[in-house]
Design a protein around this motif. Sequence first.
Motif, PDB file in Angstrom:
ATOM      1  N   PRO A  52       0.786  -1.269   0.076  1.00  0.00           N
ATOM      2  CA  PRO A  52      -0.131   0.011   0.091  1.00  0.00           C
ATOM      3  C   PRO A  52       1.049   1.362   0.094  1.00  0.00           C
ATOM      4  O   PRO A  52       1.946   1.342   0.671  1.00  0.00           O
ATOM      5  N   THR A  53       0.581   2.226  -0.824  1.00  0.00           N
ATOM      6  CA  THR A  53       1.287   3.478  -0.726  1.00  0.00           C
ATOM      7  C   THR A  53       0.822   4.692   0.324  1.00  0.00           C
ATOM      8  O   THR A  53       1.292   5.706   0.484  1.00  0.00           O
ATOM      9  N   GLY A  54      -0.431   4.296   1.049  1.00  0.00           N
ATOM     10  CA  GLY A  54      -0.837   5.212   2.102  1.00  0.00           C
ATOM     11  C   GLY A  54      -2.128   5.950   1.485  1.00  0.00           C
ATOM     12  O   GLY A  54      -2.383   6.770   2.450  1.00  0.00           O
ATOM     13  N   VAL A  60       6.744   4.814 -15.073  1.00  0.00           N
ATOM     14  CA  VAL A  60       5.479   4.852 -14.699  1.00  0.00           C
ATOM     15  C   VAL A  60       5.093   4.752 -13.364  1.00  0.00           C
ATOM     16  O   VAL A  60       4.502   5.453 -12.576  1.00  0.00           O
ATOM     17  N   VAL A  61       5.524   3.525 -12.861  1.00  0.00           N
ATOM     18  CA  VAL A  61       5.420   3.326 -11.341  1.00  0.00           C
ATOM     19  C   VAL A  61       5.933   4.168 -10.443  1.00  0.00           C
ATOM     20  O   VAL A  61       5.376   4.801  -9.453  1.00  0.00           O
ATOM     21  N   GLU A  62       7.122   4.538 -10.778  1.00  0.00           N
ATOM     22  CA  GLU A  62       8.027   5.881  -9.910  1.00  0.00           C
ATOM     23  C   GLU A  62       7.385   6.867  -9.939  1.00  0.00           C
ATOM     24  O   GLU A  62       7.223   7.631  -8.916  1.00  0.00           O
ATOM     25  N   ASN A  63       6.986   7.456 -11.000  1.00  0.00           N
ATOM     26  CA  ASN A  63       6.157   8.679 -11.168  1.00  0.00           C
ATOM     27  C   ASN A  63       4.865   8.785 -10.599  1.00  0.00           C
ATOM     28  O   ASN A  63       4.428   9.629 -10.001  1.00  0.00           O
ATOM     29  N   SER A  64       4.232   7.607 -10.886  1.00  0.00           N
ATOM     30  CA  SER A  64       2.914   7.620 -10.378  1.00  0.00           C
ATOM     31  C   SER A  64       2.910   7.620  -8.515  1.00  0.00           C
ATOM     32  O   SER A  64       2.085   8.348  -8.080  1.00  0.00           O
ATOM     33  N   VAL A  65       3.669   7.228  -8.240  1.00  0.00           N
ATOM     34  CA  VAL A  65       3.963   6.914  -6.696  1.00  0.00           C
ATOM     35  C   VAL A  65       4.595   8.338  -6.181  1.00  0.00           C
ATOM     36  O   VAL A  65       4.068   8.785  -5.187  1.00  0.00           O
ATOM     37  N   LEU A  87       3.871  11.234  -7.396  1.00  0.00           N
ATOM     38  CA  LEU A  87       2.690  12.213  -7.287  1.00  0.00           C
ATOM     39  C   LEU A  87       1.992  11.921  -6.172  1.00  0.00           C
ATOM     40  O   LEU A  87       1.635  12.865  -5.395  1.00  0.00           O
ATOM     41  N   GLY A  88       1.749  10.730  -5.641  1.00  0.00           N
ATOM     42  CA  GLY A  88       0.968  10.542  -4.690  1.00  0.00           C
ATOM     43  C   GLY A  88       1.713  10.952  -3.246  1.00  0.00           C
ATOM     44  O   GLY A  88       1.331  11.553  -2.385  1.00  0.00           O
ATOM     45  N   ARG A  89       3.072  10.723  -3.302  1.00  0.00           N
ATOM     46  CA  ARG A  89       4.052  11.147  -2.201  1.00  0.00           C
ATOM     47  C   ARG A  89       3.851  12.506  -1.884  1.00  0.00           C
ATOM     48  O   ARG A  89       4.084  13.040  -0.682  1.00  0.00           O
ATOM     49  N   TRP A  90       4.188  13.211  -3.045  1.00  0.00           N
ATOM     50  CA  TRP A  90       4.156  14.874  -2.713  1.00  0.00           C
ATOM     51  C   TRP A  90       2.827  15.365  -2.034  1.00  0.00           C
ATOM     52  O   TRP A  90       2.868  16.011  -1.094  1.00  0.00           O
ATOM     53  N   LEU A  91       1.723  14.484  -2.531  1.00  0.00           N
ATOM     54  CA  LEU A  91       0.343  14.731  -1.545  1.00  0.00           C
ATOM     55  C   LEU A  91       0.597  14.635  -0.191  1.00  0.00           C
ATOM     56  O   LEU A  91       0.148  15.110   0.682  1.00  0.00           O
ATOM     57  N   LEU A  92       0.980  13.408  -0.093  1.00  0.00           N
ATOM     58  CA  LEU A  92       0.815  12.782   1.202  1.00  0.00           C
ATOM     59  C   LEU A  92       1.853  13.669   2.243  1.00  0.00           C
ATOM     60  O   LEU A  92       1.602  13.818   3.403  1.00  0.00           O
ATOM     61  N   ASP A  93       2.878  14.063   1.644  1.00  0.00           N
ATOM     62  CA  ASP A  93       4.078  15.051   2.554  1.00  0.00           C
ATOM     63  C   ASP A  93       3.747  16.344   2.520  1.00  0.00           C
ATOM     64  O   ASP A  93       4.448  16.946   3.311  1.00  0.00           O
ATOM     65  N   GLY A  94       2.748  16.709   1.661  1.00  0.00           N
ATOM     66  CA  GLY A  94       2.418  18.323   1.764  1.00  0.00           C
ATOM     67  C   GLY A  94       3.481  19.117   1.077  1.00  0.00           C
ATOM     68  O   GLY A  94       3.286  20.151   1.496  1.00  0.00           O
ATOM     69  N   VAL A  95       3.935  18.508  -0.079  1.00  0.00           N
ATOM     70  CA  VAL A  95       4.911  19.371  -0.561  1.00  0.00           C
ATOM     71  C   VAL A  95       4.143  20.521  -1.478  1.00  0.00           C
ATOM     72  O   VAL A  95       3.497  19.981  -2.765  1.00  0.00           O
ATOM     73  N   ARG A  96       4.345  21.654  -1.199  1.00  0.00           N
ATOM     74  CA  ARG A  96       3.493  22.662  -2.047  1.00  0.00           C
ATOM     75  C   ARG A  96       4.014  23.078  -3.327  1.00  0.00           C
ATOM     76  O   ARG A  96       3.324  23.800  -4.356  1.00  0.00           O
ATOM     77  N   ASP A  97       5.653  23.080  -3.726  1.00  0.00           N
ATOM     78  CA  ASP A  97       6.236  23.341  -4.634  1.00  0.00           C
ATOM     79  C   ASP A  97       6.517  22.384  -5.539  1.00  0.00           C
ATOM     80  O   ASP A  97       7.287  22.545  -6.266  1.00  0.00           O
ATOM     81  N   ALA A  98       5.996  21.168  -5.548  1.00  0.00           N
ATOM     82  CA  ALA A  98       6.190  19.912  -6.425  1.00  0.00           C
ATOM     83  C   ALA A  98       5.960  20.498  -7.845  1.00  0.00           C
ATOM     84  O   ALA A  98       4.736  20.984  -8.000  1.00  0.00           O
ATOM     85  N   ASP A  99       6.651  20.085  -8.743  1.00  0.00           N
ATOM     86  CA  ASP A  99       6.341  20.202 -10.136  1.00  0.00           C
ATOM     87  C   ASP A  99       5.238  19.034 -10.696  1.00  0.00           C
ATOM     88  O   ASP A  99       5.919  18.329 -11.580  1.00  0.00           O
ATOM     89  N   ALA A 100       4.348  18.887 -10.285  1.00  0.00           N
ATOM     90  CA  ALA A 100       3.410  17.913 -10.588  1.00  0.00           C
ATOM     91  C   ALA A 100       3.133  17.921 -12.200  1.00  0.00           C
ATOM     92  O   ALA A 100       3.334  16.944 -13.046  1.00  0.00           O
ATOM     93  N   PRO A 101       3.029  19.251 -12.680  1.00  0.00           N
ATOM     94  CA  PRO A 101       2.511  19.384 -14.367  1.00  0.00           C
ATOM     95  C   PRO A 101       3.871  19.096 -14.946  1.00  0.00           C
ATOM     96  O   PRO A 101       3.627  18.135 -16.158  1.00  0.00           O
ATOM     97  N   GLY A 102       5.133  19.387 -14.732  1.00  0.00           N
ATOM     98  CA  GLY A 102       6.148  19.010 -15.192  1.00  0.00           C
ATOM     99  C   GLY A 102       6.316  17.521 -15.412  1.00  0.00           C
ATOM    100  O   GLY A 102       6.712  17.001 -16.308  1.00  0.00           O
ATOM    101  N   LEU A 103       6.277  16.714 -14.033  1.00  0.00           N
ATOM    102  CA  LEU A 103       6.386  15.275 -14.106  1.00  0.00           C
ATOM    103  C   LEU A 103       5.248  14.663 -15.080  1.00  0.00           C
ATOM    104  O   LEU A 103       5.753  13.488 -15.670  1.00  0.00           O
ATOM    105  N   ILE A 104       4.191  14.901 -14.835  1.00  0.00           N
ATOM    106  CA  ILE A 104       3.124  14.608 -15.776  1.00  0.00           C
ATOM    107  C   ILE A 104       3.462  14.617 -17.247  1.00  0.00           C
ATOM    108  O   ILE A 104       3.238  13.831 -18.216  1.00  0.00           O
TER     109      ILE A 104
END
Length: 375
Positions: free
Chosen positions: A177-179, A340-345, A347-364
């Motif tokens: 489980p990823t949390g 795909v597995v690592e990038n999918s995880v 994206l979720g980890r940034w949300l779990l950790d509350g990272v506000r400046d994560a470059d989610a659009p760039g990663l996607i």
Amino acid sequence: MPPARTVLVVGGGTSGNALAVLLRRAGIEVDLVEVSPDWNVHGSGITLQGNALRVLREVGVWERVREEGFGFDALGLTAPDGTVLHVAEGLRTGGEDLPATVGMPRPQLQRVLADAVRAAGVRVRLGCTVEALEQDGDGVTVRLTDGTTGRYDLVAAADGLNSATRAAIGIPDRPVPTGMGIWRVTAPRPRGVVRTDLAYGGPAYIAGYCPTGEDSLYAYLVEPGRDRAALPPESRVEEVRRLAAGYGGHWKQIRESVTDASQVNYTWFHRLLVEGPWHRGRVVLVGDAAHVCPPTLAQGAAMSLEDALVLAELLTTHDTWDDVLLTRYRERRMPRVRMVVENSVQLGRWLLDGVRDADAPGLIGRTMAALRERP
């Protein structure tokens, strides 16, 4: 003329069905066993991006998918109140002749693939699976749970993230489980919903919806992974409505339509990537039996379908089915699946950790650009 090659496909989900059709069309004798008596015709919705559609076209079902799903070419990012913040256009990972995305009811995709399996002449047994395997240098002898036995040149284990076949051949990897957990619901489609929209933040980590037909959509709310086993079914509606109340825009209409507990389901996000070989002898893993990613990139089905396409290509273009060939299958798939597995995880980890400046659009964006290349 030598006898036709024989393959047993274990699992009649997306990857197993696709593989069975591709092999049978090439003249290989294929048996498919599926433990579910109803052939897994259940679930809410599914998001099929272009690289998944590319494989479904090879399988021969693209026209039905196009007719029975809802195609679109944009992804919207919104604030929790429904304000549109950004619309990304043109992420056509399957090529310019296919839409960026098709949403459709998951049961309908399963019916489309099951019809293709039957039409191809695959021998199907439902409510049945593998009980025991015995290998030698020439093939695999299989005893099934219905008491019958069979002899095959290859067994393809497409029996999902909790694959019993994977365990039976001594591959120790298990999903973790990823949390995060996800509520999924089906609902009528508001007329203004013509693409996937995602809201990050609010009562849930992610609130999103995807049109699945002229009159339908599926919506989802991602929260911390919780033990929901003891939750009474009638409380599921209440829980979804509580979370959905924190979102504006089309969510108001979606929320009001959630009244039937049977249309609500809850699952955890998992990750899995089998790091070692994906085969033992003549038994090979396909799809979720080899890798699982959380749906933050909506690529789980696509990766499984690509597995089926690559494995079928190798099996139907080589006379010798051996360790070298099955290793080549894993080597072709591993870099793409790992990304795909690592990038999918991530994206979720940034949300779990509350990272506000994560470059989610760039990663996607980088991931989707890489997926435009053929597998």
